[in-house]
Scaffold this motif. Structure first.
Motif, mmCIF file in Angstrom:
data_model
loop_
_atom_site.group_PDB
_atom_site.id
_atom_site.type_symbol
_atom_site.label_atom_id
_atom_site.label_comp_id
_atom_site.label_asym_id
_atom_site.label_seq_id
_atom_site.Cartn_x
_atom_site.Cartn_y
_atom_site.Cartn_z
ATOM 1 N N CYS A 66 -32.272 14.594 -5.171
ATOM 2 C CA CYS A 66 -32.425 13.176 -4.838
ATOM 3 C C CYS A 66 -33.836 12.910 -4.330
ATOM 4 O O CYS A 66 -34.480 11.937 -4.734
ATOM 5 C CB CYS A 66 -31.396 12.756 -3.802
ATOM 6 S SG CYS A 66 -31.622 11.091 -3.130
ATOM 7 N N TYR A 67 -34.322 13.771 -3.454
ATOM 8 C CA TYR A 67 -35.670 13.607 -2.913
ATOM 9 C C TYR A 67 -36.715 13.678 -4.031
ATOM 10 O O TYR A 67 -37.720 12.955 -4.003
ATOM 11 C CB TYR A 67 -35.962 14.694 -1.873
ATOM 12 C CG TYR A 67 -35.473 14.382 -0.479
ATOM 13 C CD1 TYR A 67 -34.287 13.671 -0.268
ATOM 14 C CD2 TYR A 67 -36.183 14.809 0.628
ATOM 15 C CE1 TYR A 67 -33.838 13.397 1.006
ATOM 16 C CE2 TYR A 67 -35.742 14.538 1.926
ATOM 17 C CZ TYR A 67 -34.562 13.829 2.102
ATOM 18 O OH TYR A 67 -34.130 13.540 3.379
ATOM 19 N N ASP A 68 -36.486 14.548 -5.006
ATOM 20 C CA ASP A 68 -37.454 14.723 -6.089
ATOM 21 C C ASP A 68 -37.422 13.563 -7.080
ATOM 22 O O ASP A 68 -38.472 13.044 -7.483
ATOM 23 C CB ASP A 68 -37.191 16.033 -6.832
ATOM 24 C CG ASP A 68 -37.528 17.261 -5.998
ATOM 25 O OD1 ASP A 68 -38.286 17.117 -5.009
ATOM 26 O OD2 ASP A 68 -37.013 18.355 -6.317
ATOM 27 N N LEU A 69 -36.220 13.167 -7.508
ATOM 28 C CA LEU A 69 -36.090 12.166 -8.569
ATOM 29 C C LEU A 69 -36.023 10.743 -8.043
ATOM 30 O O LEU A 69 -36.459 9.805 -8.714
ATOM 31 C CB LEU A 69 -34.854 12.468 -9.416
ATOM 32 C CG LEU A 69 -34.867 13.820 -10.140
ATOM 33 C CD1 LEU A 69 -33.571 14.027 -10.903
ATOM 34 C CD2 LEU A 69 -36.063 13.937 -11.074
ATOM 35 N N GLN A 70 -35.394 10.550 -6.889
ATOM 36 C CA GLN A 70 -35.320 9.254 -6.212
ATOM 37 C C GLN A 70 -34.804 8.138 -7.126
ATOM 38 O O GLN A 70 -35.430 7.105 -7.305
ATOM 39 C CB GLN A 70 -36.679 8.893 -5.600
ATOM 40 C CG GLN A 70 -37.120 9.903 -4.552
ATOM 41 C CD GLN A 70 -38.242 9.427 -3.664
ATOM 42 O OE1 GLN A 70 -38.450 8.229 -3.490
ATOM 43 N NE2 GLN A 70 -38.966 10.363 -3.075
ATOM 44 N N ASN A 71 -33.632 8.387 -7.726
ATOM 45 C CA ASN A 71 -32.961 7.358 -8.505
ATOM 46 C C ASN A 71 -31.461 7.472 -8.296
ATOM 47 O O ASN A 71 -30.976 8.493 -7.772
ATOM 48 C CB ASN A 71 -33.328 7.461 -9.993
ATOM 49 C CG ASN A 71 -32.875 8.775 -10.610
ATOM 50 O OD1 ASN A 71 -31.695 9.101 -10.616
ATOM 51 N ND2 ASN A 71 -33.829 9.558 -11.121
ATOM 52 N N PRO A 72 -30.697 6.440 -8.649
ATOM 53 C CA PRO A 72 -29.249 6.470 -8.382
ATOM 54 C C PRO A 72 -28.527 7.641 -9.021
ATOM 55 O O PRO A 72 -27.587 8.187 -8.439
ATOM 56 C CB PRO A 72 -28.754 5.130 -8.942
ATOM 57 C CG PRO A 72 -29.951 4.240 -8.880
ATOM 58 C CD PRO A 72 -31.126 5.120 -9.171
ATOM 59 N N PHE A 73 -28.958 8.023 -10.210
ATOM 60 C CA PHE A 73 -28.277 9.113 -10.905
ATOM 61 C C PHE A 73 -28.344 10.404 -10.093
ATOM 62 O O PHE A 73 -27.398 11.196 -10.079
ATOM 63 C CB PHE A 73 -28.907 9.317 -12.279
ATOM 64 C CG PHE A 73 -28.211 10.359 -13.103
ATOM 65 C CD1 PHE A 73 -26.913 10.156 -13.558
ATOM 66 C CD2 PHE A 73 -28.851 11.545 -13.437
ATOM 67 C CE1 PHE A 73 -26.269 11.120 -14.322
ATOM 68 C CE2 PHE A 73 -28.217 12.511 -14.196
ATOM 69 C CZ PHE A 73 -26.916 12.300 -14.651
ATOM 70 N N ALA A 74 -29.446 10.625 -9.389
ATOM 71 C CA ALA A 74 -29.592 11.811 -8.556
ATOM 72 C C ALA A 74 -28.993 11.623 -7.173
ATOM 73 O O ALA A 74 -28.420 12.556 -6.607
ATOM 74 C CB ALA A 74 -31.072 12.187 -8.433
#
Length: 559
Positions: free
Chosen positions: A356-364
């Motif tokens: 989540c920290y890396d991608l920062q989008n809802p899917f993650a």
């Protein structure tokens, strides 16, 4: 031990409970087909991480496709309609009786109040669709404080968004005293919680009548209480705001228009600060970053203050185990086996939180929230407690664990109070906390997003930062806030991390906590206070505020 939580919504997705949506939907697809149809469509990156797909598959196996698609559809329905208000009418209450009495005493049926009497302020060259409605209050009518007050709305015309604010001038010297913007958290809780329950000029008692607060934060500062994002408190919209970043744009516009209306509070003798708590650990750093990155801003930010905040979930989630397992300054409450299982659950959470920290989008970030919210589910040996104060049971049935929060809601739902304040007719009922807003933020993945990088940015820009925490809070506790602040990567990291704790000495030579400081960065642990420090320790919180505003960033020794 899954704890429903509105003021610091770490467990928002768990609290929403997928099992609450029981309408059956027939799905005759395998899991891969389901993902393609219902899940992958919500992600906004072309590079789909295989471990995230695996996480979604695991959740589908556990919850079942019917329940999970209901949850997704429920969010989509909320996002498309998003009323921002509750439409049920209330029965007459003690607040209405108070309204009738005050109405008779003050004979206040003037056209100015009845017609709202707003002045409109705009900066069309800078904010084409924004304007600020301002009306001078009538302090004598509500008996909260004798100081000058203003209420109104920030209107964003093209988005049909309307944010309510209430401004109290300082009791001391408003011409020269600092200005504070106060924000409560949630996401989805009104700043009226701070106003009437913590740090405002009056609280509301069970008779639904104001009780003067001698330790109000407007004792030596002027304070703005803002209901944001839309859908919270008296704010309303037909649209939605479901991310901290989007909310920050609205808050910056509000402040520019506010200081245009009140230039006397934007002088060298005044200093402007932003303070908040709980999900304010997201709001305050991001909003502050939004301000300092506006090169054409007309005001300056002097500091930020965050109380029991949620800022770095990756680090802070493990601190809930710390609080139950004897590492937070209280005796161990969970069994050794349960503590070990909580540690295992945290280890499972970490890789998803990092994604989540890396991608920062809802899917993650949505599956990270779901998986990480399970920490503590196995704890059965600990009796139910107030997650905002581990020493106390949860009071009342409002889900917020403090029965007195209902008193201010009743007061604010009085038609007389709404008339005096100029509340828009679209607001049928004031709610302390809105689940609609909380769900929106949760299903945008905002809750798991990192926000500590904005704190580092502020420190590098020379903006002082105070993190304070009551040490009896569970949900956004002092242990986690201490750990993430010590780990913060910025130029002063090594010195701050190694700085010793020193006693926090307050009036009467009392030791009220312990403080760690380097230059303009301070972490303050406050003894025997819960999630809402000004509520539990009003004298200490006011002294903390006054000393911080005076530039005593180290809280060195006696006052």
């Amino acid at each position: 031990m899954r704890i429903a939580n509105n003021l610091c919504l770490v467990t928002a997705l768990a609290a929403s409970s997928v099992s609450a949506f029981q309408s059956p939907i027939a799905i005759n697809h395998d899991i891969d087909s389901f993902l393609e149809k219902h899940v992958l469509g919500i992600q906004d990156t072309k590079n789909v991480d295989t471990s995230l797909v695996a996480a979604w598959k695991e959740l589908l196996v556990e919850y079942g496709p019917s329940q999970l698609v209901n949850e997704i559809n429920n969010y989509k329905e909320r996002a498309s309609s998003f009323p921002g208000t509750v439409q049920e009418l209330r029965e007459p209450s003690a607040a209405e009786e108070l309204a009738s009495t005050l109405k008779s005493i003050h004979n206040n049926n003037s056209p100015e109040i009845a017609q709202n009497g707003y002045e409109v302020v705009s900066m069309r060259e800078k904010f084409k669709n924004h304007s600020l409605r301002v009306r001078e209050g009538h302090p004598e009518l509500l008996h909260l404080d004798s100081v000058k007050q203003h209420t109104g709305y920030l209107d964003i015309e093209d988005e049909d968004k309307h944010l309510f604010y209430w401004f109290f001038e300082s009791r001391n010297d408003p011409v020269n005293d600092p200005i504070i913007l106060w924000l409560n958290g949630g996401p989805g809780c009104s700043s009226a919680t701070g106003l009437f329950f913590e740090l405002g000029p009056s609280s509301i008692n069970k008779e639904i009548y104001p009780v003067y607060n001698p330790h109000s934060w407007n004792s030596n500062a002027s304070v703005i209480f803002l209901d944001q994002p839309v859908g919270v408190g008296y704010s309303h919209s037909s649209k939605k705001v479901s991310t901290t970043a989007a909310a920050g744009k609205d808050v910056y516009a509000f402040l520019e228009l506010f200081f245009k209306k009140f230039p006397q509070f934007n002088s060298p003798s005044n200093k402007f600060h932003i303070a908040g708590e709980s999900y304010g650990g997201h709001y305050v750093p991001k909003f502050a970053s939004e301000i300092i990155n506006q090169k054409d801003r007309t005001f300056e930010l002097s500091s930020i203050l965050v109380g029991n905040g949620l800022t770095d979930d990756l680090i802070q989630l493990d601190s809930q185990r710390s609080m139950l397992c004897g590492e937070g300054g209280i005796e161990q409450l969970a069994t050794d086996e349960e503590c070990s299982e909580m540690s295992d659950e945290y280890d499972k959470c970490v890789p998803f939180a990092k994604l989540c920290y890396d991608l920062q989008n809802p899917f993650a970030c949505v599956p990270a929230s779901l998986i990480c919210s399970r920490i503590g589910d196995n704890v059965k040996s600990v009796p139910p407690f107030n997650p905002y104060d581990i020493r106390k049971p949860c009071e009342g049935d409002n889900g917020l664990c403090y029965e007195a929060l209902d008193y201010s809601a009743k007061f604010l739902n009085s038609e007389f109070v709404k008339m005096v304040l100029g509340v828009d007719s679209e607001v049928q009922e004031f709610e302390s906390c809105s689940n609609d807003v909380g769900y929106g933020f949760a299903f945008q993945g905002d809750i798991m997003l990192p926000h500590q990088q904005y704190v580092a940015e502020l420190l590098e820009a020379g903006i002082p930062v105070l993190l304070y925490a009551g040490d009896k809070d569970y949900i956004c506790n002092w242990v986690g806030n201490n750990k993430w602040s010590a780990a913060l990567p910025y130029s002063g990291h090594e010195v701050f991390e190694s700085a010793p704790f020193k006693p926090f000495i307050t009036s009467g030579n009392a030791t009220s906590g312990e403080v760690k400081n380097y230059d303009i960065f301070t972490f303050l642990r406050i003894y025997d206070a819960g999630h809402m420090v000004p509520y539990d320790k009003p004298e200490v919180s006011l002294e903390m505020l006054n000393r911080w505003l005076a530039g005593d960033y180290a809280f060195a020794g006696k006052k």
